[in-house]
Design an enzyme around this catalytic site. Structure first.
Site: not given
Ligand SMILES: [Zn+2]
Length: 221
Positions: A99, A120, A162, A215
């Site tokens: 995170h 893509y 955030h 792949y």
């Molecule tokens: Zn955070």
């Protein structure tokens, strides 16, 4: 509080987790003490502690949080341990979660927008968009629920106002994806400045997802 279960790989995992955390700094994905990293260990996880800069981390500083969300009294896991634990419990194919509040992913999340199929490589996160989870206060179970929902069928998501979450079967894979998501967010923000992206259609994204399943995105051209 029970100690972490004996695992022959535990020391290596602790070292690898610190290496990954430091890489998020080196790659400009993280700054200060805002990010957190976890890796599956036994029935629980190892996670970066609360409030310790990655540069100062020692292997013994990483906190083991068990399957019931308990840890040793002398330690304090990252305040975001809820969503790390929820992701690792609900998604057995994933073993590492990163995170960060990286700049471009956060900018898109501040708008509450998903990253659409503008490239893509969006398919690297498992679908035709990277969803943005609704806002909830950091460190709450509500945020954890929102994140799990946004990650349904995907391995990355944004968190409104955030930052982002990227997960993978191992730390290396999660780090790679975090960097890709940040790049896609940057491409999105820049494309909005020159008239907005022309999106790939669902049929093309399906083709790309199929190729990735066959792949693996590491072998992309
Ligand atoms: Zn955070």
């Amino acid at each position: 509080m029970p100690p972490a279960p004996a695992d022959p790989n535990e020391n290596e995992l602790r070292e690898a987790l610190i290496t990954t955390a430091l890489e998020t700094n080196r790659r400009s994905l993280n700054q200060g003490t805002s990010g957190n990293v976890s890796v599956r260990l036994g029935d629980g996880m190892l996670i970066t502690p609360s409030g310790v800069p990655y540069e100062a981390l020692r292997p013994e500083d990483l906190v083991f949080v068990d399957a019931d969300g308990r840890w040793e009294a002398s330690r304090r896991p990252s305040s975001e341990w809820h969503f790390h634990r929820a992701i690792l419990q609900e998604r057995p194919e994933l073993a590492a979660v990163i995170h960060v509040h990286s700049v471009y992913a956060s900018v898109v999340a501040i708008q509450g927008r998903d990253i659409p199929a503008l490239h893509y490589m969006v398919a690297a996160a498992g679908g035709n968009s990277i969803r943005c989870a609704p806002y909830a206060t950091f460190g709450t179970e509500e945020l954890s629920r929102h994140a799990l929902e946004a990650l349904r069928g995907r391995t990355a998501c944004l968190l409104a106002n955030h930052g982002m979450i990227a997960a993978g079967a191992n730390l290396e894979r999660a780090l790679w994806l975090a960097e890709e998501v940040e790049l896609l967010a940057r491409q999105y923000v820049l494309s909005l400045q020159i008239g907005g992206p022309r999106l790939l259609d669902d049929a093309e994204m399906e083709r790309v997802l199929e190729k990735f399943r066959d792949y693996g995105p590491r072998e992309r051209s």
